[in-house]
Design a protein around this motif. Structure first.
Motif, PDB file in Angstrom:
ATOM      1  N   ASP A 213     -13.559   2.205 -15.040  1.00 44.38           N
ATOM      2  CA  ASP A 213     -12.911   3.255 -14.256  1.00 44.38           C
ATOM      3  C   ASP A 213     -13.437   3.286 -12.819  1.00 44.38           C
ATOM      4  O   ASP A 213     -12.676   3.488 -11.868  1.00 44.38           O
TER       5      ASP A 213
ATOM      6  N   TYR B 214      -4.566   0.823 -22.648  1.00 41.97           N
ATOM      7  CA  TYR B 214      -3.669   1.466 -21.682  1.00 41.97           C
ATOM      8  C   TYR B 214      -4.151   1.218 -20.247  1.00 41.97           C
ATOM      9  O   TYR B 214      -3.354   0.895 -19.351  1.00 41.97           O
ATOM     10  N   LYS B 215      -5.454   1.355 -20.022  1.00 42.80           N
ATOM     11  CA  LYS B 215      -5.994   1.141 -18.686  1.00 42.80           C
ATOM     12  C   LYS B 215      -5.840  -0.314 -18.258  1.00 42.80           C
ATOM     13  O   LYS B 215      -5.608  -0.610 -17.070  1.00 42.80           O
ATOM     14  N   THR B 216      -5.935  -1.239 -19.202  1.00 40.17           N
ATOM     15  CA  THR B 216      -5.726  -2.653 -18.895  1.00 40.17           C
ATOM     16  C   THR B 216      -4.293  -2.894 -18.451  1.00 40.17           C
ATOM     17  O   THR B 216      -4.034  -3.591 -17.458  1.00 40.17           O
TER      18      THR B 216
ATOM     19  N   TYR C 259     -12.075   0.435 -10.950  1.00 41.89           N
ATOM     20  CA  TYR C 259     -10.665   0.711 -10.652  1.00 41.89           C
ATOM     21  C   TYR C 259     -10.555   1.614  -9.426  1.00 41.89           C
ATOM     22  O   TYR C 259      -9.719   1.388  -8.550  1.00 41.89           O
TER      23      TYR C 259
ATOM     24  N   TYR D 244     -10.013  -4.620  -9.056  1.00 45.78           N
ATOM     25  CA  TYR D 244      -9.256  -4.634 -10.302  1.00 45.78           C
ATOM     26  C   TYR D 244      -9.681  -5.736 -11.257  1.00 45.78           C
ATOM     27  O   TYR D 244      -9.640  -5.549 -12.479  1.00 45.78           O
TER      28      TYR D 244
ATOM     29  N   TYR E  76     -12.767  -3.261 -19.026  1.00 41.54           N
ATOM     30  CA  TYR E  76     -11.793  -2.682 -19.960  1.00 41.54           C
ATOM     31  C   TYR E  76     -11.631  -3.574 -21.183  1.00 41.54           C
ATOM     32  O   TYR E  76     -11.512  -3.098 -22.313  1.00 41.54           O
TER      33      TYR E  76
ATOM     34  N   LYS F 191      -2.340  -0.759 -17.108  1.00 39.50           N
ATOM     35  CA  LYS F 191      -2.183  -0.112 -15.801  1.00 39.50           C
ATOM     36  C   LYS F 191      -2.701  -1.009 -14.685  1.00 39.50           C
ATOM     37  O   LYS F 191      -2.085  -1.116 -13.608  1.00 39.50           O
TER      38      LYS F 191
END
Length: 237
Positions: free
Chosen positions: A50, A80-82, A53, A58, A65, A84
């Motif tokens: 996070d 989900y974060k991956t 990010y 990234y 992640y 994104k």
């Protein structure tokens, strides 16, 4: 602010190493405590991702992640974060299958649907984008962003009649929208150039079926195999 971000970027790898080292080096006599400690490692991976990010680093965020995805308790949050991150990087080929899988898991999640609609727009699948945003506007008629995006897609497809109607709704419901003037300027240009009729769409119409239902049909086991979820109570490490 830039100095703070720079310092964080330099310190994070060391912090990650220290966290991992401290968690695995301490003797843990109780099995339950050891499991908690290991779970905490993966939670820290997620938190570090996070921070990367937020620093717009990234590739590093993806790295952490993916490490976090090895733990079943936070697998879907990390997944989900991956997805994104892939979307932010415009890596649509990686992002879309992941969002399809997320939609299969949460069929009524409008946020996931909006992400898929956005990917349609960015990849030029404008007919699908139009159908997706129309469905989202129907589901959330008071969401300004969805209505703005639908209006933009109408214009992108040179569907000016629908675009004008959508713009009228936008003006009525959201008169403070910063995009209203942009749409008006675009329409003025179109009118000045006497735009030709809307070309036929080769994809045809399938308005009677939800575009997101089609995505669920397109979602196969390939993505499951690419990012397999760990078994319950698994704490890989």
């Amino acid at each position: 602010m830039k100095l703070k971000k720079l310092c964080l970027a330099k310190v994070l790898p060391l912090v990650a190493a220290l966290i991992f080292s401290s968690c695995i080096s301490k003797p843990v006599p109780i099995l339950g405590d050891k499991k908690i400690a290991i779970d905490n490692i993966y939670l820290e991976y997620l938190n570090i991702g996070d921070v990367y990010y937020s620093l717009e680093k990234y590739d590093k965020a993806l790295e952490y992640y993916k490490l976090a995805m090895q733990n079943s308790k936070i697998y879907w949050a990390a997944y989900y974060k991956t997805a994104k991150v892939y979307a932010v990087q415009s890596n649509w080929d990686s992002a879309l299958p992941m969002y399809r899988r997320l939609l299969r898991r949460e069929k009524d999640n409008d946020s996931i649907k909006a992400s898929i609609a956005y990917i349609y727009s960015m990849t030029g699948a404008l007919k699908k984008a139009e159908r997706a945003y129309k469905e989202l506007v129907f589901l959330q008629p008071d969401n300004r962003e969805y209505l703005e995006n639908l209006t933009a897609v109408y214009f992108a497809r040179e569907n000016y009649e629908e675009g004008r109607a959508s713009l009228d709704i936008l003006i009525e419901k959201f008169p403070d929208s910063e995009n209203i003037q942009k749409f008006k300027d675009l329409l003025k240009t179109v009118d000045d150039e006497k735009a030709s009729e809307v070309p036929l769409d080769e994809e045809g119409d399938a308005e009677d079926k939800s575009v997101f239902d089609e995505e669920l049909e397109n979602s196969d086991e390939l993505e499951d195999k690419r990012h397999p979820a760990p078994e319950a109570n698994s704490t890989a490490g």
